[in-house]
Scaffold this active site. Structure first.
Site, PDB file in Angstrom:
ATOM      1  N   PHE A 163      -9.138  -2.752  -4.799  1.00  0.00           N
ATOM      2  CA  PHE A 163      -9.175  -1.642  -3.850  1.00  0.00           C
ATOM      3  C   PHE A 163      -9.192  -2.148  -2.415  1.00  0.00           C
ATOM      4  O   PHE A 163      -9.489  -3.316  -2.135  1.00  0.00           O
ATOM      5  CB  PHE A 163     -10.380  -0.728  -4.111  1.00  0.00           C
ATOM      6  CG  PHE A 163     -11.708  -1.418  -4.194  1.00  0.00           C
ATOM      7  CD1 PHE A 163     -12.176  -1.888  -5.411  1.00  0.00           C
ATOM      8  CD2 PHE A 163     -12.482  -1.600  -3.064  1.00  0.00           C
ATOM      9  CE1 PHE A 163     -13.403  -2.534  -5.493  1.00  0.00           C
ATOM     10  CE2 PHE A 163     -13.717  -2.246  -3.141  1.00  0.00           C
ATOM     11  CZ  PHE A 163     -14.180  -2.710  -4.359  1.00  0.00           C
ATOM     12  N   VAL A 164      -8.833  -1.249  -1.517  1.00  0.00           N
ATOM     13  CA  VAL A 164      -8.824  -1.555  -0.093  1.00  0.00           C
ATOM     14  C   VAL A 164      -9.985  -0.815   0.554  1.00  0.00           C
ATOM     15  O   VAL A 164     -10.153   0.388   0.342  1.00  0.00           O
ATOM     16  CB  VAL A 164      -7.487  -1.117   0.560  1.00  0.00           C
ATOM     17  CG1 VAL A 164      -7.561  -1.261   2.080  1.00  0.00           C
ATOM     18  CG2 VAL A 164      -6.336  -1.935   0.002  1.00  0.00           C
ATOM     19  N   ALA A 217     -10.082   3.210   0.230  1.00  0.00           N
ATOM     20  CA  ALA A 217      -8.864   3.953   0.575  1.00  0.00           C
ATOM     21  C   ALA A 217      -7.879   4.014  -0.595  1.00  0.00           C
ATOM     22  O   ALA A 217      -7.340   5.065  -0.900  1.00  0.00           O
ATOM     23  CB  ALA A 217      -8.201   3.327   1.793  1.00  0.00           C
ATOM     24  N   HIS A 218      -7.624   2.890  -1.212  1.00  0.00           N
ATOM     25  CA  HIS A 218      -6.723   2.833  -2.368  1.00  0.00           C
ATOM     26  C   HIS A 218      -7.457   2.070  -3.446  1.00  0.00           C
ATOM     27  O   HIS A 218      -8.175   1.137  -3.146  1.00  0.00           O
ATOM     28  CB  HIS A 218      -5.446   2.042  -2.092  1.00  0.00           C
ATOM     29  CG  HIS A 218      -4.719   2.448  -0.857  1.00  0.00           C
ATOM     30  ND1 HIS A 218      -3.764   3.422  -0.862  1.00  0.00           N
ATOM     31  CD2 HIS A 218      -4.808   2.016   0.402  1.00  0.00           C
ATOM     32  CE1 HIS A 218      -3.303   3.563   0.357  1.00  0.00           C
ATOM     33  NE2 HIS A 218      -3.910   2.730   1.162  1.00  0.00           N
ATOM     34  N   ASN A 219      -7.186   2.424  -4.676  1.00  0.00           N
ATOM     35  CA  ASN A 219      -7.809   1.688  -5.778  1.00  0.00           C
ATOM     36  C   ASN A 219      -6.834   1.660  -6.943  1.00  0.00           C
ATOM     37  O   ASN A 219      -6.293   2.705  -7.322  1.00  0.00           O
ATOM     38  CB  ASN A 219      -9.129   2.379  -6.174  1.00  0.00           C
ATOM     39  CG  ASN A 219      -9.980   1.529  -7.094  1.00  0.00           C
ATOM     40  OD1 ASN A 219      -9.549   0.474  -7.544  1.00  0.00           O
ATOM     41  ND2 ASN A 219     -11.183   2.004  -7.369  1.00  0.00           N
TER      42      ASN A 219
END
Lengths: 160, 174
Positions: free
Chosen positions: A118-119, A105-107
């Site tokens: 990251f998530v 999702a996020h990095n």
């Protein structure tokens, strides 16, 4: 969902009432028939004025979202913060492989030997381990998992 | 709700959400409508009464499925352009109480206890710091250090140098 604006609002864009709204409405919004009236009263404005200001704050990009926040775990999904130590010369190749997973999702690149954070967001708890193992197999690098054990939430305050 | 035993393979927490709850989640995922009676508007979309929408959202909130109804500020737009992930090795028996204190600081947006991964990673408390400059974030780091005192054996702060990917949370509406 709106993509967060990567631009700072010019000074003077927000007044004291805007800042009071940003602080007050992070804590909660009433579940009543006329919630804007009820939330506006302690701020000394009308419900209509609050609606107009929220519309403007959203337009300006000062808020990214207004509404219910759902707990992903309670909805059956799972989140996990992960980190990898990626050799500098392989960074772009590894990044391409990691980001190709829709579960990422996020990095963020960060200043540490563990330089990629990251998530993972998955539909089921088992999806976290499955995705992490897939990334390990593709990159030959270890994916360290840092699931949350306890959360402390207060929010952040906009200074006057 | 019955206390969950968490049997992983067959466990589906969404079993606790009926079809109407799911339609409410789908209808409000993008946000609440900015109208004087938002719950009545949502009710009209779903063929429900305003009372039922309010009651169901209240029940979801009581169960922790709705964490809160609120705004999310855009830190960057509001001038908080520097952020650091501060990480702390805090004595286990004090980590919970101290974490709550750190989480209550006005510049801390996210604060979590997470497992350590020694020897590479001795840190168990993560606190995201936001400031208008890196100097401001460094001053915040000192404030956190003062709160943790001798309960903290080591700490570090990781600044983000690049956003590599950023997507919103997408829940499937099945």
């Amino acid at each position: 969902m709106t993509r967060p604006t990567r631009a700072v609002l010019p000074p003077g864009t927000l007044d004291d009432t805007d800042r009071a709204i940003l602080n007050a409405l992070q804590d909660g919004f009433p579940l009543t028939p006329r919630p804007f009236d009820d939330a506006a009263a302690p701020l000394g404005i009308t419900g209509d004025a609050l609606i107009a200001r929220l519309a403007r704050l959203r337009e300006l990009g000062a808020i990214t979202r207004f509404g219910p926040f759902f707990d992903a775990a309670a909805m059956g999904g799972a989140f996990c913060l992960c980190a990898m130590e990626v050799p500098a010369e392989d960074f772009e190749a590894v990044l391409t492989k990691v980001n190709a997973h829709p579960e990422v999702a996020h990095n963020y690149e960060r200043t540490h030997a563990l330089n990629m954070w990251f998530v993972l967001a998955t539909d089921t708890p088992a999806g976290i381990g499955r995705t992490a193992r897939a990334i390990e197999a593709e990159t030959g690098l270890k994916v360290m998992q840092f699931p949350k054990l306890e959360e402390f939430f207060i929010g952040f305050r906009v200074s006057a | 709700m019955t206390p969950a035993a968490r049997p992983e393979p067959s466990h589906d927490p969404r079993a606790g959400l009926d079809r109407v709850d799911r339609s409410l989640v789908a209808a409000t995922q993008a946000g609440l409508p900015l109208v004087p009676r938002p719950y009545a508007t949502i009710a009209s979309w779903l063929n429900l009464s305003e009372e039922e929408v309010i009651a169901r959202l209240g029940a979801l909130q009581d169960r922790g499925i709705v964490r809160r109804i609120a705004i999310a500020p855009n830190h960057y737009a509001l001038g908080m352009t520097a952020n650091g992930m501060s990480v702390w090795d805090v004595a286990d028996d004090r980590a919970s109480a101290l974490g709550a204190q750190v989480g209550a600081l006005p510049f801390v947006t996210h604060c979590y206890l997470r497992p350590r991964a020694r020897p590479v990673w001795p840190y168990n408390l993560f606190a995201m710091l936001h400031g208008s400059t890196r100097e401001a974030v460094e001053a915040q780091r000192s404030q956190v250090a003062a709160i943790l005192g001798d309960a903290c054996a080591a700490h570090d702060i990781l600044y983000s140098t690049r956003i590599l990917k950023k997507t919103g949370l997408r829940l499937r509406d099945d």
